[in-house]
Design an enzyme around this catalytic site. Structure first.
Site, PDB file in Angstrom:
ATOM      1  N   GLU A 135      32.607  34.046  -4.434  1.00 44.95           N
ATOM      2  CA  GLU A 135      33.404  34.827  -5.391  1.00 44.95           C
ATOM      3  C   GLU A 135      32.870  36.256  -5.518  1.00 44.95           C
ATOM      4  O   GLU A 135      33.578  37.145  -5.971  1.00 44.95           O
ATOM      5  CB  GLU A 135      33.420  34.146  -6.760  1.00 44.95           C
ATOM      6  CG  GLU A 135      34.309  32.924  -6.837  1.00 44.95           C
ATOM      7  CD  GLU A 135      35.786  33.248  -6.696  1.00 44.95           C
ATOM      8  OE1 GLU A 135      36.303  34.028  -7.498  1.00 44.95           O
ATOM      9  OE2 GLU A 135      36.420  32.711  -5.759  1.00 44.95           O
ATOM     10  N   TYR A 157      33.270  35.466 -14.168  1.00 44.29           N
ATOM     11  CA  TYR A 157      32.363  34.554 -13.454  1.00 44.29           C
ATOM     12  C   TYR A 157      31.648  35.300 -12.325  1.00 44.29           C
ATOM     13  O   TYR A 157      30.421  35.259 -12.201  1.00 44.29           O
ATOM     14  CB  TYR A 157      33.167  33.374 -12.895  1.00 44.29           C
ATOM     15  CG  TYR A 157      32.403  32.502 -11.918  1.00 44.29           C
ATOM     16  CD1 TYR A 157      31.482  31.559 -12.355  1.00 44.29           C
ATOM     17  CD2 TYR A 157      32.620  32.614 -10.539  1.00 44.29           C
ATOM     18  CE1 TYR A 157      30.771  30.766 -11.455  1.00 44.29           C
ATOM     19  CE2 TYR A 157      31.923  31.821  -9.631  1.00 44.29           C
ATOM     20  CZ  TYR A 157      30.996  30.894 -10.098  1.00 44.29           C
ATOM     21  OH  TYR A 157      30.302  30.115  -9.194  1.00 44.29           O
TER      22      TYR A 157
HETATM   23  P1  NAP Z   1      29.762  21.917 -11.742  1.00 42.02           P
HETATM   24  O1  NAP Z   1      30.151  20.601 -11.158  1.00 42.02           O
HETATM   25  O2  NAP Z   1      30.681  22.606 -12.681  1.00 42.02           O
HETATM   26  O3  NAP Z   1      28.350  21.695 -12.470  1.00 42.02           O
HETATM   27  C1  NAP Z   1      27.816  22.674 -13.315  1.00 42.02           C
HETATM   28  C2  NAP Z   1      26.571  22.126 -13.961  1.00 42.02           C
HETATM   29  O4  NAP Z   1      26.037  23.113 -14.867  1.00 42.02           O
HETATM   30  C3  NAP Z   1      26.797  20.865 -14.813  1.00 42.02           C
HETATM   31  O5  NAP Z   1      25.678  20.024 -14.709  1.00 42.02           O
HETATM   32  C4  NAP Z   1      26.873  21.436 -16.226  1.00 42.02           C
HETATM   33  O6  NAP Z   1      26.544  20.510 -17.234  1.00 42.02           O
HETATM   34  C5  NAP Z   1      25.805  22.508 -16.124  1.00 42.02           C
HETATM   35  N1  NAP Z   1      25.898  23.513 -17.200  1.00 42.02           N
HETATM   36  C6  NAP Z   1      26.972  24.257 -17.534  1.00 42.02           C
HETATM   37  N2  NAP Z   1      26.658  25.072 -18.569  1.00 42.02           N
HETATM   38  C7  NAP Z   1      25.362  24.829 -18.866  1.00 42.02           C
HETATM   39  C8  NAP Z   1      24.464  25.344 -19.839  1.00 42.02           C
HETATM   40  N3  NAP Z   1      24.842  26.276 -20.734  1.00 42.02           N
HETATM   41  N4  NAP Z   1      23.197  24.871 -19.873  1.00 42.02           N
HETATM   42  C9  NAP Z   1      22.806  23.913 -18.996  1.00 42.02           C
HETATM   43  N5  NAP Z   1      23.614  23.368 -18.060  1.00 42.02           N
HETATM   44  C10 NAP Z   1      24.871  23.833 -18.001  1.00 42.02           C
HETATM   45  O7  NAP Z   1      29.405  22.964 -10.588  1.00 42.02           O
HETATM   46  P2  NAP Z   1      29.096  22.700  -9.032  1.00 42.02           P
HETATM   47  O8  NAP Z   1      30.378  22.728  -8.286  1.00 42.02           O
HETATM   48  O9  NAP Z   1      28.177  21.556  -8.914  1.00 42.02           O
HETATM   49  O10 NAP Z   1      28.348  24.059  -8.673  1.00 42.02           O
HETATM   50  C11 NAP Z   1      26.933  24.181  -8.804  1.00 42.02           C
HETATM   51  C12 NAP Z   1      26.564  25.660  -8.871  1.00 42.02           C
HETATM   52  O11 NAP Z   1      26.977  26.308  -7.668  1.00 42.02           O
HETATM   53  C13 NAP Z   1      27.193  26.441  -9.989  1.00 42.02           C
HETATM   54  O12 NAP Z   1      26.264  27.414 -10.405  1.00 42.02           O
HETATM   55  C14 NAP Z   1      28.393  27.121  -9.353  1.00 42.02           C
HETATM   56  O13 NAP Z   1      28.711  28.298 -10.060  1.00 42.02           O
HETATM   57  C15 NAP Z   1      27.846  27.400  -7.980  1.00 42.02           C
HETATM   58  N6  NAP Z   1      28.798  27.429  -6.870  1.00 42.02           N
HETATM   59  C16 NAP Z   1      29.649  26.389  -6.666  1.00 42.02           C
HETATM   60  C17 NAP Z   1      30.487  26.386  -5.555  1.00 42.02           C
HETATM   61  C18 NAP Z   1      31.424  25.241  -5.275  1.00 42.02           C
HETATM   62  O14 NAP Z   1      32.356  25.414  -4.482  1.00 42.02           O
HETATM   63  N7  NAP Z   1      31.190  24.057  -5.851  1.00 42.02           N
HETATM   64  C19 NAP Z   1      30.449  27.467  -4.668  1.00 42.02           C
HETATM   65  C20 NAP Z   1      29.547  28.498  -4.891  1.00 42.02           C
HETATM   66  C21 NAP Z   1      28.715  28.474  -5.988  1.00 42.02           C
HETATM   67  P3  NAP Z   1      27.666  19.489 -17.842  1.00 42.02           P
HETATM   68  O15 NAP Z   1      27.766  18.358 -16.844  1.00 42.02           O
HETATM   69  O16 NAP Z   1      27.059  19.101 -19.139  1.00 42.02           O
HETATM   70  O17 NAP Z   1      28.945  20.263 -17.964  1.00 42.02           O
HETATM   71  O1  F7E Z   2      40.568  27.622  -7.133  1.00 41.17           O
HETATM   72  C1  F7E Z   2      44.096  28.495  -6.715  1.00 41.17           C
HETATM   73  C2  F7E Z   2      43.234  29.455  -7.494  1.00 41.17           C
HETATM   74  O2  F7E Z   2      39.440  26.675  -9.140  1.00 41.17           O
HETATM   75  C3  F7E Z   2      40.796  27.831  -5.765  1.00 41.17           C
HETATM   76  C4  F7E Z   2      34.209  27.313  -8.012  1.00 41.17           C
HETATM   77  O3  F7E Z   2      33.440  26.219  -7.543  1.00 41.17           O
HETATM   78  O4  F7E Z   2      34.592  28.079  -5.775  1.00 41.17           O
HETATM   79  C5  F7E Z   2      35.240  27.663  -6.960  1.00 41.17           C
HETATM   80  O5  F7E Z   2      36.053  28.699  -7.469  1.00 41.17           O
HETATM   81  C6  F7E Z   2      42.091  28.594  -5.562  1.00 41.17           C
HETATM   82  C7  F7E Z   2      42.224  29.848  -6.435  1.00 41.17           C
HETATM   83  O6  F7E Z   2      38.086  27.341  -7.109  1.00 41.17           O
HETATM   84  C8  F7E Z   2      45.508  26.154  -9.093  1.00 41.17           C
HETATM   85  O7  F7E Z   2      44.010  30.535  -8.010  1.00 41.17           O
HETATM   86  C9  F7E Z   2      46.224  27.407  -7.488  1.00 41.17           C
HETATM   87  O8  F7E Z   2      42.733  30.892  -5.662  1.00 41.17           O
HETATM   88  O9  F7E Z   2      39.473  25.334  -7.010  1.00 41.17           O
HETATM   89  P1  F7E Z   2      39.410  26.646  -7.661  1.00 41.17           P
HETATM   90  P2  F7E Z   2      37.596  28.859  -7.067  1.00 41.17           P
HETATM   91  O10 F7E Z   2      38.223  29.687  -8.115  1.00 41.17           O
HETATM   92  O11 F7E Z   2      37.714  29.315  -5.650  1.00 41.17           O
HETATM   93  C10 F7E Z   2      33.756  29.239  -5.904  1.00 41.17           C
HETATM   94  C11 F7E Z   2      33.116  29.526  -4.582  1.00 41.17           C
HETATM   95  C12 F7E Z   2      32.804  29.131  -7.032  1.00 41.17           C
HETATM   96  O12 F7E Z   2      31.728  29.710  -6.995  1.00 41.17           O
HETATM   97  C13 F7E Z   2      33.297  28.492  -8.283  1.00 41.17           C
HETATM   98  O13 F7E Z   2      32.216  28.031  -9.087  1.00 41.17           O
HETATM   99  O14 F7E Z   2      43.172  27.745  -5.946  1.00 41.17           O
HETATM  100  N1  F7E Z   2      44.897  27.589  -7.559  1.00 41.17           N
HETATM  101  N2  F7E Z   2      46.627  26.542  -8.427  1.00 41.17           N
HETATM  102  C14 F7E Z   2      44.401  26.825  -8.545  1.00 41.17           C
HETATM  103  N3  F7E Z   2      43.138  26.611  -8.982  1.00 41.17           N
HETATM  104  C15 F7E Z   2      42.965  25.733  -9.997  1.00 41.17           C
HETATM  105  N4  F7E Z   2      41.720  25.489 -10.463  1.00 41.17           N
HETATM  106  N5  F7E Z   2      44.031  25.064 -10.581  1.00 41.17           N
HETATM  107  C16 F7E Z   2      45.323  25.249 -10.160  1.00 41.17           C
HETATM  108  O15 F7E Z   2      46.243  24.635 -10.681  1.00 41.17           O
END
Ligand code: NAP
Ligand code: F7E
Length: 345
Positions: A135, A157
């Site tokens: 992002e 974010y």
């Molecule tokens: P996720 O499923 O949303 O998990 C987020 C975790 O952070 C959960 O354990 C949540 O706790 C905890 N958390 C949120 N607010 C907190 C706070 N104030 N204090 C302590 N813990 C808190 O996210 P994920 O997909 O596993 O992603 C892991 C990390 O990678 C995140 O930092 C995300 O931004 C980053 N990231 C994700 C992606 C992706 O595609 N998944 C890509 C790039 C970067 P609860 O369970 O209590 O809500």
């Molecule tokens: O959206 C479109 C939306 O919410 C993907 C997080 O893990 O990856 C994630 O962020 C795309 C966007 O993920 C809906 O507009 C359409 O273009 O699954 P998403 P994200 O925003 O890419 C990055 C790498 C992170 O770091 C983040 O933590 O899908 N879209 N319709 C929608 N998205 C959602 N959520 N819901 C819809 O109904």
């Protein structure tokens, strides 16, 4: 001697995959959890059950990314060799509704941990991984995006994560800390939160197939993402922290697919052949055979500023870490759809 890791965000998708992986490798793992009015440990309950019998060294500690004192205390208890900072308000759309909170958790939170490592005298011992994100590229100026592509955040974010990204680099340069950024592109799994688009779609396709709902409402169908599998990406995190020197790495598949294609793929697995009719907010995905509307647009899911296209170049991680994603787009969607179908049946 086995290593000790601290995982913040251990209850999330990545935290769960990473805890499993590190425990399987013989690590002692501490996970930080925040207080919730109902249990928020569903993803890690099987690990907790094994920890209770003494089978695995897995301990939870209470804390919150907004609370410096608590983070300090946790680091003092765990004295970790490796910190994986995965905790975040991770939903891009939600960050527009909670910008200050998102900045506090996602931006200042990593700073609080880095500074606690420093003030506790753990700088030499503790390596720090920051969950940075594709992002950061936002309104992209080149495709594919690599470590040298300029950033242009498009959400609170992404702005918060940008602050954290540079804070990591500053602590590395100022104090010689082993602190690294993983710039991870989207990664998914059956453990993905239900409001992210992949899981929302695979779950809806399963629900419609089972007759539990009639249709699903989504936002922008024409956004493109580089979707990989969380299991591959947590292995990349571990490799980043075990590299010879601290550095920043993109992890991505190098393939990009639209939300529309994702939707068609999941619905095909559910037995529906979607045809698209209409334009803009009036567009609908209709079952070619039954003629029913299965997908419609709800503008509330649009973002004030969208990230249109992400596609990563992970050459550096491949060459320096030997990291390679193993799962294809089609396999990920199928695994998620089948898991949702089984859970709902
Ligand atoms: P996720 O499923 O949303 O998990 C987020 C975790 O952070 C959960 O354990 C949540 O706790 C905890 N958390 C949120 N607010 C907190 C706070 N104030 N204090 C302590 N813990 C808190 O996210 P994920 O997909 O596993 O992603 C892991 C990390 O990678 C995140 O930092 C995300 O931004 C980053 N990231 C994700 C992606 C992706 O595609 N998944 C890509 C790039 C970067 P609860 O369970 O209590 O809500
Ligand atoms: O959206 C479109 C939306 O919410 C993907 C997080 O893990 O990856 C994630 O962020 C795309 C966007 O993920 C809906 O507009 C359409 O273009 O699954 P998403 P994200 O925003 O890419 C990055 C790498 C992170 O770091 C983040 O933590 O899908 N879209 N319709 C929608 N998205 C959602 N959520 N819901 C819809 O109904």
């Amino acid at each position: 001697m086995s290593k000790t890791a601290l995982i913040t965000g251990v209850t999330g998708q990545d935290g769960t995959y990473l805890a499993r992986r590190l425990l399987a490798l013989g690590y002692r793992v501490y996970g930080m959890v925040r207080r919730a009015s109902l249990p928020n440990t569903a993803r890690i309950d099987s690990l907790l059950a094994r920890a209770q019998t003494g089978e695995i060294p897995f301990t939870l500690l209470s804390g919150d990314m907004t609370d410096s004192g608590g983070l300090h205390r946790i680091l003092e208890i765990a004295e970790p060799d490796e910190v994986y900072n995965l905790a975040a308000q991770s939903h891009v759309r939600v960050s527009f509704d909670t910008p200050e909170y998102t900045a506090d958790v996602d931006g200042l939170g990593p700073l609080r941990i880095l500074d606690a490592i420093r003030t506790l005298g753990l700088t030499e011992k503790t390596r720090f991984y920051q969950a940075s994100t594709s992002e950061l590229f936002g309104k992209v100026c080149q495709t594919p995006q690599s470590e040298t592509t300029p950033f242009h955040p498009r959400s609170p974010y992404a702005s918060a994560k940008l602050f954290a990204y540079w804070t990591v680099i500053n602590y590395r340069e100022a104090y010689g800390m082993f602190a690294s950024n993983g710039i991870l592109f989207n990664h998914e799994s059956p453990l993905r939160g239900e409001t992210f688009i992949t899981r929302k779609i695979t779950r809806a396709a399963a629900q419609i197939k089972l007759g539990l709902i009639e249709k699903v409402a989504v936002g922008n169908l024409d956004a493109y993402r580089d979707w990989g599998h969380a299991a591959d990406y947590v292995e990349g995190m571990r490799l980043i922290l075990n590299a010879e020197k601290a550095d920043d790495f993109v992890l991505a598949t190098g393939e990009t697919h639209s939300v529309r294609e994702l939707t068609e793929t999941a619905f095909r697995l559910a037995g529906f052949d979607l045809v698209w009719k209409g334009t803009g907010s009036d567009e609908k995905g209709i079952d070619r055979v039954g003629g029913k509307v299965l997908v419609e647009i709800d503008p509330t899911f649009f973002r004030p500023t969208e990230v249109d296209l992400l596609c990563g170049d992970a050459t550096k991680a491949r060459e320096r870490l030997g990291w390679e994603p193993k799962h294809s787009f089609r396999d990920i969607v199928e695994e998620m759809f089948q898991a949702d179908l089984a859970a709902l049946s």
